[in-house]
Design an enzyme around this catalytic site. Sequence first.
Site, PDB file in Angstrom:
ATOM      1  N   TYR A  96       3.560   6.862   9.926  1.00 35.14           N
ATOM      2  CA  TYR A  96       2.707   5.721   9.590  1.00 35.14           C
ATOM      3  C   TYR A  96       3.535   4.586   8.977  1.00 35.14           C
ATOM      4  O   TYR A  96       3.346   3.416   9.318  1.00 35.14           O
ATOM      5  CB  TYR A  96       1.589   6.148   8.630  1.00 35.14           C
ATOM      6  N   HIS A 143       0.850  -1.193   0.000  1.00 40.91           N
ATOM      7  CA  HIS A 143       0.000   0.000   0.000  1.00 40.91           C
ATOM      8  C   HIS A 143       0.880   1.236   0.000  1.00 40.91           C
ATOM      9  O   HIS A 143       1.683   1.423   0.899  1.00 40.91           O
ATOM     10  CB  HIS A 143      -0.921  -0.002   1.219  1.00 40.91           C
ATOM     11  N   TYR A 165      -9.327   5.905   6.941  1.00 41.29           N
ATOM     12  CA  TYR A 165      -9.541   6.296   8.337  1.00 41.29           C
ATOM     13  C   TYR A 165     -10.570   7.422   8.301  1.00 41.29           C
ATOM     14  O   TYR A 165     -10.252   8.528   7.844  1.00 41.29           O
ATOM     15  CB  TYR A 165      -8.244   6.789   8.967  1.00 41.29           C
ATOM     16  N   LYS A 193       0.248   0.432  14.969  1.00 40.25           N
ATOM     17  CA  LYS A 193       1.634   0.353  15.459  1.00 40.25           C
ATOM     18  C   LYS A 193       1.927  -0.831  16.391  1.00 40.25           C
ATOM     19  O   LYS A 193       3.095  -1.164  16.618  1.00 40.25           O
ATOM     20  CB  LYS A 193       1.990   1.648  16.227  1.00 40.25           C
ATOM     21  N   PRO A 200      -5.186   1.108  18.360  1.00 38.93           N
ATOM     22  CA  PRO A 200      -4.865   0.593  17.028  1.00 38.93           C
ATOM     23  C   PRO A 200      -4.908   1.637  15.904  1.00 38.93           C
ATOM     24  O   PRO A 200      -4.563   1.332  14.765  1.00 38.93           O
ATOM     25  CB  PRO A 200      -5.924  -0.500  16.796  1.00 38.93           C
TER      26      PRO A 200
HETATM   27  P1  RFL Z   1       0.281 -10.909  22.106  1.00 37.00           P
HETATM   28  O1  RFL Z   1      -0.110 -11.032  20.677  1.00 37.00           O
HETATM   29  O2  RFL Z   1      -0.737 -10.461  23.075  1.00 37.00           O
HETATM   30  O3  RFL Z   1       0.849 -12.331  22.553  1.00 37.00           O
HETATM   31  C1  RFL Z   1       1.109 -12.637  23.915  1.00 37.00           C
HETATM   32  C2  RFL Z   1       0.979 -14.128  24.087  1.00 37.00           C
HETATM   33  O4  RFL Z   1       1.285 -14.461  25.450  1.00 37.00           O
HETATM   34  C3  RFL Z   1       0.344 -15.410  25.922  1.00 37.00           C
HETATM   35  N1  RFL Z   1       0.299 -15.296  27.390  1.00 37.00           N
HETATM   36  C4  RFL Z   1       0.915 -16.159  28.226  1.00 37.00           C
HETATM   37  N2  RFL Z   1       1.632 -17.250  27.991  1.00 37.00           N
HETATM   38  C5  RFL Z   1       2.114 -17.921  29.078  1.00 37.00           C
HETATM   39  N3  RFL Z   1       1.887 -17.533  30.364  1.00 37.00           N
HETATM   40  C6  RFL Z   1       1.169 -16.434  30.635  1.00 37.00           C
HETATM   41  N4  RFL Z   1       0.955 -16.046  31.903  1.00 37.00           N
HETATM   42  C7  RFL Z   1       0.646 -15.693  29.534  1.00 37.00           C
HETATM   43  N5  RFL Z   1      -0.115 -14.576  29.448  1.00 37.00           N
HETATM   44  C8  RFL Z   1      -0.313 -14.350  28.133  1.00 37.00           C
HETATM   45  C9  RFL Z   1      -0.955 -15.033  25.222  1.00 37.00           C
HETATM   46  O5  RFL Z   1      -1.854 -16.125  25.161  1.00 37.00           O
HETATM   47  C10 RFL Z   1      -0.456 -14.607  23.842  1.00 37.00           C
HETATM   48  O6  RFL Z   1      -0.430 -15.672  22.936  1.00 37.00           O
HETATM   49  O7  RFL Z   1       1.546  -9.945  22.287  1.00 37.00           O
HETATM   50  P2  RFL Z   1       2.799  -9.674  21.309  1.00 37.00           P
HETATM   51  O8  RFL Z   1       3.411 -10.969  20.842  1.00 37.00           O
HETATM   52  O9  RFL Z   1       3.649  -8.690  22.008  1.00 37.00           O
HETATM   53  O10 RFL Z   1       2.160  -9.025  19.991  1.00 37.00           O
HETATM   54  C11 RFL Z   1       1.512  -7.770  20.049  1.00 37.00           C
HETATM   55  C12 RFL Z   1       0.430  -7.674  18.962  1.00 37.00           C
HETATM   56  O11 RFL Z   1      -0.391  -8.818  19.046  1.00 37.00           O
HETATM   57  C13 RFL Z   1      -0.428  -6.400  19.100  1.00 37.00           C
HETATM   58  O12 RFL Z   1       0.387  -5.307  19.426  1.00 37.00           O
HETATM   59  C14 RFL Z   1      -1.195  -6.069  17.798  1.00 37.00           C
HETATM   60  O13 RFL Z   1      -2.151  -7.037  17.502  1.00 37.00           O
HETATM   61  C15 RFL Z   1      -1.878  -4.705  17.907  1.00 37.00           C
HETATM   62  N6  RFL Z   1      -2.706  -4.362  16.728  1.00 37.00           N
HETATM   63  C16 RFL Z   1      -2.120  -3.876  15.576  1.00 37.00           C
HETATM   64  N7  RFL Z   1      -0.777  -3.759  15.476  1.00 37.00           N
HETATM   65  C17 RFL Z   1      -0.198  -3.342  14.302  1.00 37.00           C
HETATM   66  O14 RFL Z   1       1.046  -3.242  14.252  1.00 37.00           O
HETATM   67  N8  RFL Z   1      -0.949  -3.026  13.175  1.00 37.00           N
HETATM   68  C18 RFL Z   1      -2.306  -3.116  13.190  1.00 37.00           C
HETATM   69  O15 RFL Z   1      -2.923  -2.903  12.148  1.00 37.00           O
HETATM   70  C19 RFL Z   1      -2.950  -3.523  14.432  1.00 37.00           C
HETATM   71  N9  RFL Z   1      -4.285  -3.650  14.502  1.00 37.00           N
HETATM   72  C20 RFL Z   1      -4.096  -4.507  16.799  1.00 37.00           C
HETATM   73  C21 RFL Z   1      -4.867  -4.119  15.659  1.00 37.00           C
HETATM   74  C22 RFL Z   1      -4.712  -5.014  17.949  1.00 37.00           C
HETATM   75  C23 RFL Z   1      -6.096  -5.126  17.979  1.00 37.00           C
HETATM   76  N10 RFL Z   1      -6.677  -5.672  19.161  1.00 37.00           N
HETATM   77  C24 RFL Z   1      -7.628  -6.698  19.158  1.00 37.00           C
HETATM   78  C25 RFL Z   1      -6.111  -5.341  20.439  1.00 37.00           C
HETATM   79  C26 RFL Z   1      -6.233  -4.231  15.688  1.00 37.00           C
HETATM   80  C27 RFL Z   1      -6.859  -4.707  16.853  1.00 37.00           C
HETATM   81  C28 RFL Z   1      -8.364  -4.746  16.843  1.00 37.00           C
HETATM   82  C1  PHB Z   2      -6.610  -3.931  10.458  1.00 41.13           C
HETATM   83  O1  PHB Z   2      -6.636  -4.190   9.253  1.00 41.13           O
HETATM   84  O2  PHB Z   2      -7.005  -4.747  11.317  1.00 41.13           O
HETATM   85  C2  PHB Z   2      -6.121  -2.608  10.902  1.00 41.13           C
HETATM   86  C3  PHB Z   2      -5.556  -1.744   9.967  1.00 41.13           C
HETATM   87  C4  PHB Z   2      -5.107  -0.514  10.371  1.00 41.13           C
HETATM   88  C5  PHB Z   2      -5.238  -0.130  11.690  1.00 41.13           C
HETATM   89  C6  PHB Z   2      -5.778  -0.991  12.628  1.00 41.13           C
HETATM   90  C7  PHB Z   2      -6.241  -2.234  12.221  1.00 41.13           C
HETATM   91  O3  PHB Z   2      -4.806   1.112  12.066  1.00 41.13           O
END
Ligand code: RFL
Ligand code: PHB
Length: 418
Positions: A384, A72, A200, A296, A292
């Site tokens: 971004y 993108h 957005y 990041k 989100p």
């Molecule tokens: P995670 O993914 O939360 O993984 C942590 C893992 O640890 C396990 N755990 C344990 N294991 C053993 N013992 C314990 N006591 C434990 N407690 C927990 C959990 O089960 C899990 O498997 O953290 P990690 O690896 O640091 O990764 C971070 C990312 O997952 C997170 O920052 C992103 O998903 C955030 N995010 C986005 N990030 C982006 O860079 N670009 C995006 O477009 C973006 N969109 C989003 C997002 C997060 C969202 N939500 C649901 C919060 C969109 C959404 C809606």
């Molecule tokens: C997504 O596709 O889930 C997504 C994309 C951009 C964002 C957050 C989530 O800023």
Amino acid sequence: MQAEVAIIGGGPSGLLLSQLLNRAGIETVILERASRNHVLGRIRAGVLEAGTVDMLREAGVSGRLDREGILHEGCYLTDNDLMVRIDFRALTGKHVTVYGQTEVTADLYMALDELGTTVLHGVEDVTLSDLEQPRSVVEFTYEGARKRIDCLFVAGCDGFHGVSRNAIPGDRRREFERTYPFGWLGVLSPVPPCEEELIYANSERGFALASMRNQNLSRYYIQVPMSDRPEQWSDDEFWTELRRRLPSETAARMQTGPSIEKSVAPLRSFVSEPLRWGNLFLVGDAAHIVPPTGAKGLNLAVADVHYLYQALIDSIRSNDRTGIDNYSERALTRIWKAMRFSWQMTMMLHRFEDEDDFASEMRRATLGHLAASETARRDLAENYVGLPFWPTGKDVPWTRPFPRLSRPWRESRAVPCS
Ligand code: RFL
Ligand code: PHB
């Protein structure tokens, strides 16, 4: 059990760190609370910075990403029918890649299986001890029995609700937090995206985001009150509300379909400092959460891994502790910039329930400024697509002691563990 590095958490940060260390011949064990299916079923991030893609390449897990990831070169910010395109390519020379976190995680699990990495799922009651001793201990319950790993280092990759962060004594840790009074209701639907690039959308009804996973899978979000539950929203109600918030032409051509997944995510900004305590290193969501809006979270987690993995290799293989001693400050310097960007995007694009007319005019003026000023668009684009992992100014060499920081607690609370 023995391991050079015990990794708590099998999300993207734990898996990637393990993969990079294993490829350097360093032995890791990953302890994950959930089942593999549960981890692989979580629908989360979708946008990868170029630096994240480079890290996945370095880890040898980019085959499918290079084939299926969608480049993108821009995105849209809108206010009702005003659409401002942020042209990443023209403004920064860079792009982002749309490729789901679910896919990143699946690719990493496949690669770790090939290397024969030990990943234990369903572990409970993880405790960390001897973090300031030459060797540390991780204990946990697995298949009903208490187990123990002796290790050199522990990586706390266990997300916001994990246990690692709290292994740092409360009086040596500082937390910073902002919560926002709304959440994002997200829907994944097997329909073509309504636009080629992400939108957005700011509107008087609240924020909406049009995103995607591929040409036949769309990801949409709308801002909702924090108390809303996904089951309160029928698919029809969701699509109707989304249409009202998108520019009218886009809304008119948007295809709708059944929701494959529907969930509400809270929005929070959070940082816990420092990222190191003795042999423990916090990585990713275990140490910091961003709303989100700036895409990041996953990218920051990968950046932490970038700073940490070579530092661990240098310490284990060459007894060079420079990298691990600098990890916390290096990573935090970049983390705070991403915090600022995510907070700013959130404030610019969401409607606050109690906001007055002044606040809403400020939001509209920010967007109007972006429409009129290339400088403003370049600033947004630069953040971004992802700030560089290293500062480029030659007057900031990281090999020197970290410059004194203005907040005095940093010095008084510096972690005495080198
Ligand atoms: P995670 O993914 O939360 O993984 C942590 C893992 O640890 C396990 N755990 C344990 N294991 C053993 N013992 C314990 N006591 C434990 N407690 C927990 C959990 O089960 C899990 O498997 O953290 P990690 O690896 O640091 O990764 C971070 C990312 O997952 C997170 O920052 C992103 O998903 C955030 N995010 C986005 N990030 C982006 O860079 N670009 C995006 O477009 C973006 N969109 C989003 C997002 C997060 C969202 N939500 C649901 C919060 C969109 C959404 C809606
Ligand atoms: C997504 O596709 O889930 C997504 C994309 C951009 C964002 C957050 C989530 O800023």
